[in-house]
Design an enzyme around this catalytic site. Structure first.
Site, PDB file in Angstrom:
ATOM      1  N   HIS A   1      -7.408  -5.919  -0.166  1.00 19.37           N
ATOM      2  CA  HIS A   1      -6.269  -5.020   0.065  1.00 19.37           C
ATOM      3  C   HIS A   1      -5.439  -5.446   1.291  1.00 19.37           C
ATOM      4  O   HIS A   1      -4.253  -5.145   1.383  1.00 19.37           O
ATOM      5  CB  HIS A   1      -6.793  -3.594   0.254  1.00 19.37           C
ATOM      6  CG  HIS A   1      -5.724  -2.560   0.323  1.00 19.37           C
ATOM      7  ND1 HIS A   1      -5.123  -2.027  -0.806  1.00 19.37           N
ATOM      8  CD2 HIS A   1      -5.120  -1.957   1.383  1.00 19.37           C
ATOM      9  CE1 HIS A   1      -4.207  -1.147  -0.447  1.00 19.37           C
ATOM     10  NE2 HIS A   1      -4.182  -1.078   0.876  1.00 19.37           N
TER      11      HIS A   1
ATOM     12  N   ASP B   1      -9.267  -5.453  -4.595  1.00 17.32           N
ATOM     13  CA  ASP B   1      -8.899  -4.047  -4.389  1.00 17.32           C
ATOM     14  C   ASP B   1      -9.925  -3.188  -5.133  1.00 17.32           C
ATOM     15  O   ASP B   1     -10.610  -3.669  -6.039  1.00 17.32           O
ATOM     16  CB  ASP B   1      -7.498  -3.783  -4.965  1.00 17.32           C
ATOM     17  CG  ASP B   1      -6.433  -3.629  -3.880  1.00 17.32           C
ATOM     18  OD1 ASP B   1      -6.720  -2.975  -2.865  1.00 17.32           O
ATOM     19  OD2 ASP B   1      -5.314  -4.145  -4.057  1.00 17.32           O
TER      20      ASP B   1
ATOM     21  N   SER C   1       0.836  -1.195   0.000  1.00 20.31           N
ATOM     22  CA  SER C   1       0.000   0.000   0.000  1.00 20.31           C
ATOM     23  C   SER C   1       0.877   1.254   0.000  1.00 20.31           C
ATOM     24  O   SER C   1       1.637   1.467  -0.940  1.00 20.31           O
ATOM     25  CB  SER C   1      -0.962  -0.065   1.195  1.00 20.31           C
ATOM     26  OG  SER C   1      -2.033   0.820   1.021  1.00 20.31           O
TER      27      SER C   1
END
EC number: 3.5.1.9
Length: 292
Positions: free
Chosen positions: A267, A235, A152
């Site tokens: 995610h 995602d 991320s």
């Protein structure tokens, strides 16, 4: 005329990864994520020899944790992990989890701490992770393979490391492989979202810290690096677009890059699962190191 409120609302939704998990509610998925990372890190600390809070700079937050396997081999592969948390959350204290399957294979794992916002700003965080890599290379002169992994916001920071002009530093790290997992490579879309509130980035800061704009430098610095751009099946559309666009740009520049669309993950699980030696991305990383 465009309805900016609507556009902004949609941007906020796209850049709220917790709202896209099919497993549980937004709040629950974040709680479960922190719990999974903490438990994995505790397990890694019980299995490995550790050097905790090793300074790589002068600042309080400029420390890293080293997870060392029981090996006498001088041919050491080392993975540096950069945590996510939207540049404002999480720390190195929950970032040792991926060492669990890797130390069994004789791989050293380094979890890097950096000053998240509001204490740190984007320029500082980028400078910190770059210096952490330099420090690791200086401390471990017998690394036979240096690898990067970021999730991320950490994937963004890892991409910034790959795009470093090392002539300004005392060493030039030879990074063999990089796993960029569910990252953001163009920061501009988040300027008008809640994510930027603690970061307070201007357009100019976002531009100079967007890896998608730094491909020429990445080509100069990391042309021999095998880059894996990984994205979770669940995602958000925008997170998936960010990864696909970055992958295509790298590929068009002739770089050694592969795209991994990791099925049945969101995610959070896409990185949590690195605690498992049988997980697709763990196996891919070990294969890249010749450790499979």
């Amino acid at each position: 005329m465009k309805d900016w409120t609507k556009i902004n609302k949609e941007l906020e939704r796209q850049y709220s990864p917790s709202r896209w998990s099919h497993r549980m509610s937004a709040d629950a998925v974040i709680k479960a994520h922190v719990k999974a990372l903490k438990e994995g890190t505790e397990r890694a600390r019980s299995l490995a020899q550790t050097l905790l809070n090793v300074p790589y700079g002068e600042g309080d937050g400029e420390k890293l944790d080293v997870y060392i396997p029981n090996t006498n081999s001088l041919d050491v592969h080392l993975v540096i992990y950069l945590h996510g948390g939207y540049w404002q959350f999480l720390s190195k204290e929950e970032s040792g989890f991926m060492a669990v399957p890797l130390i069994e294979k004789g791989v050293v794992v380094v979890a890097v701490g950096y000053d998240v916002a509001p204490k740190g700003n984007m320029d500082l965080m980028v400078s910190q992770v770059r210096r952490s890599v330099v420090s690791v290379v200086q401390q471990y002169s017998h690394i036979s393979g240096l690898y990067l992994c970021g999730h991320s916001a950490g994937a963004h920071l890892a991409a910034m490391v790959l795009s470093t002009d090392w002539s300004q530093y005392s060493v030039t790290p030879q990074i063999k492989g990089a796993f960029l997992v569910s990252g953001i490579y163009d920061i501009q879309p988040i300027l008008s979202t809640y994510v930027n509130e603690p970061l307070k980035m201007t357009e100019e800061v976002a531009m100079r810290n967007s890896p998608s704009r730094l491909i020429p430098q990445l080509k100069l610095s990391s042309s021999s690096c095998h880059i894996v751009v990984a994205v979770a099946q669940n995602d958000s559309t925008e997170f998936r677009r960010q990864s696909e666009d970055y992958f295509k740009t790298l590929e068009a520049s002739g770089l050694n890059v592969t795209m991994e669309d990791v099925e049945n993950t969101d995610h959070f699980s896409v990185i949590e699962l690195l605690v498992d030696g049988e997980y697709h991305l763990t196996k891919l990383l070990l294969k890249m190191m010749g450790k499979s």
